[in-house]
Design an enzyme around this catalytic site. Structure first.
Site, PDB file in Angstrom:
ATOM      1  N   GLY A  64      40.876  57.915  55.484  1.00  0.00           N
ATOM      2  CA  GLY A  64      41.383  56.897  54.576  1.00  0.00           C
ATOM      3  C   GLY A  64      40.279  55.937  54.168  1.00  0.00           C
ATOM      4  O   GLY A  64      39.246  55.833  54.825  1.00  0.00           O
ATOM      5  N   GLY A 120      42.937  60.763  57.994  1.00  0.00           N
ATOM      6  CA  GLY A 120      43.950  61.019  56.970  1.00  0.00           C
ATOM      7  C   GLY A 120      43.895  62.409  56.384  1.00  0.00           C
ATOM      8  O   GLY A 120      44.901  62.933  55.893  1.00  0.00           O
ATOM      9  N   GLU A 143      39.274  57.726  65.656  1.00  0.00           N
ATOM     10  CA  GLU A 143      39.715  56.352  65.402  1.00  0.00           C
ATOM     11  C   GLU A 143      39.320  55.364  66.496  1.00  0.00           C
ATOM     12  O   GLU A 143      39.209  54.171  66.242  1.00  0.00           O
ATOM     13  CB  GLU A 143      41.237  56.325  65.190  1.00  0.00           C
ATOM     14  N   ASP A 151      46.449  58.195  64.090  1.00  0.00           N
ATOM     15  CA  ASP A 151      47.732  58.030  63.402  1.00  0.00           C
ATOM     16  C   ASP A 151      48.031  59.274  62.565  1.00  0.00           C
ATOM     17  O   ASP A 151      47.773  60.373  63.013  1.00  0.00           O
ATOM     18  CB  ASP A 151      47.735  56.735  62.577  1.00  0.00           C
TER      19      ASP A 151
END
Length: 357
Positions: A64, A120, A143, A151
């Site tokens: 992302g 992402g 992350e 996530d």
């Protein structure tokens, strides 16, 4: 410039993430456009199957656009640091909606997971019905290095990996290649990147009278059957990973990894990421995966949206992005700074409900 390109050939809907300079990293406008296309094609008679790819040869999608999230967090802190920035809420909620839609899509979704696929990008790939990797695929959920957590459905797909691989990948951000992804269930087919045109040509000449899922599977099985999959490093480390199956805390995980006597480069790289990463993230990731084992897919994305909002309010996410991508000093000042300073109350605060937008 169009951030997402589309083309329909023989009822195959081609979607290209078109931001080659940023390694096709997902921005909010890109996510909105993806959602619009997926929604329109879900019920369209013009599209029977989707082929999702990234522009260029370097990456399918490197994650992302976290710099934009960083800017939103810093701006919000100057106004009211107790509120989740609207841009962050919009980004995460829309991104997870796209991921959920791919997981539950009624038509075949093929993802060409070539080159870099991180964060992402894995979120877009992992829920697809037909996931392809090549000799140049490099996947990771790193992350912990920016004060976040895995996530985009990580709670779901990491917990579906065999043995303690999911926990290990989440806490160490270990990079995976194509053979690793097939072994761990992140990909269905391993092919040489040179066979892409043959796959596309077969799709463009396919007879869609029969079940489209079966038709796509037949094409990809035929192409992948010709390739010998190299040895997976992840699989080769299975006895080592099994040692972590009964670990009951983040501290115990770190102690076992640190004290393991027969470390090689693969293991040392994971240890370095864990030690350099956010201590808060390490504890959050451990709890995320422990708590998430029994959640449904929908519950996973709801819980991750809340956790992502909390990460925007806690200090380490913005600090991690600053150190890695903004100032690029590679010296994040984590808060709390050490594992010894982490309290139960502090980790609890990440899991309080905070979805208000």
């Amino acid at each position: 410039m169009n951030l997402v390109l589309t083309e329909i050939k023989n009822k195959v809907g081609f979607i290209t993430l078109n931001s080659e300079k940023t390694l096709n990293s997902l921005s909010l406008p890109m996510i909105k456009e993806l959602q619009k296309i997926l929604t329109a094609w879900k019920t369209s008679d013009e599209v029977i199957c989707i082929f999702l790819q990234g522009a260029g040869e370097k990456a399918f999608c490197a994650g992302g656009d976290v710099r934009k999230l960083y800017e939103a967090i810093i701006h919000q802190r100057s106004i009211d640091s107790t509120q989740v920035p609207k841009d962050c809420y919009d980004f995460f909620s829309r991104e997870y909606k796209v991921d959920f839609d791919i997981h539950t899509y009624p038509k075949p979704v093929i993802v060409w997971g070539h080159g870099i696929v991180m964060g992402g990008g894995i979120g877009l790939m992992v829920g697809a019905s037909h996931r392809i990797v090549t000799e140049k695929s490099k996947l990771a959920m790193p992350e912990i290095t920016i004060g976040l957590y895995p996530d985009v459905g990580g709670t779901w797909f990491l917990n579906k990996m065999p043995s303690a691989y999911g926990m290990y990948m989440g806490l160490t951000g270990t990079r995976l290649d194509g053979p690793d992804c097939v072994f761990l269930g992140l990909a269905d087919y391993y092919v040489e990147s040179s066979s892409k045109e043959a796959i596309i040509k077969a799709l463009e000449h396919a007879d869609w009278k029969n079940d489209p899922h079966t038709t796509v599977s037949g094409i990809l099985t035929t192409v992948s059957r010709e390739v010998v999959i190299p040895e997976s490093q992840a699989k080769a480390h299975e006895p080592f990973i099994c040692l972590f199956e009964d670990v009951s805390s983040a501290e115990q995980f770190k102690e076992l990894l640190s004290n393991y006597s027969d470390k090689d480069e693969w293991i040392n790289n994971g240890l370095k990421s864990l030690e350099a990463g956010s201590p808060s993230s390490a504890h959050v990731i451990f709890r995320q995966l422990q708590r998430g084992k029994s959640l449904s897919l929908e519950e996973v994305f709801q819980s991750e949206l809340n956790l992502s909002c909390q990460c925007c309010l806690h200090p380490d996410f913005a600090e991690g992005v600053r150190a890695l991508l903004v100032d690029k000093d590679l010296s994040p000042k984590w808060h709390p700074a050490t594992w010894n300073e982490i309290t139960e109350e502090w980790i609890n605060s990440y899991f309080k409900l905070k979805i208000e937008n």
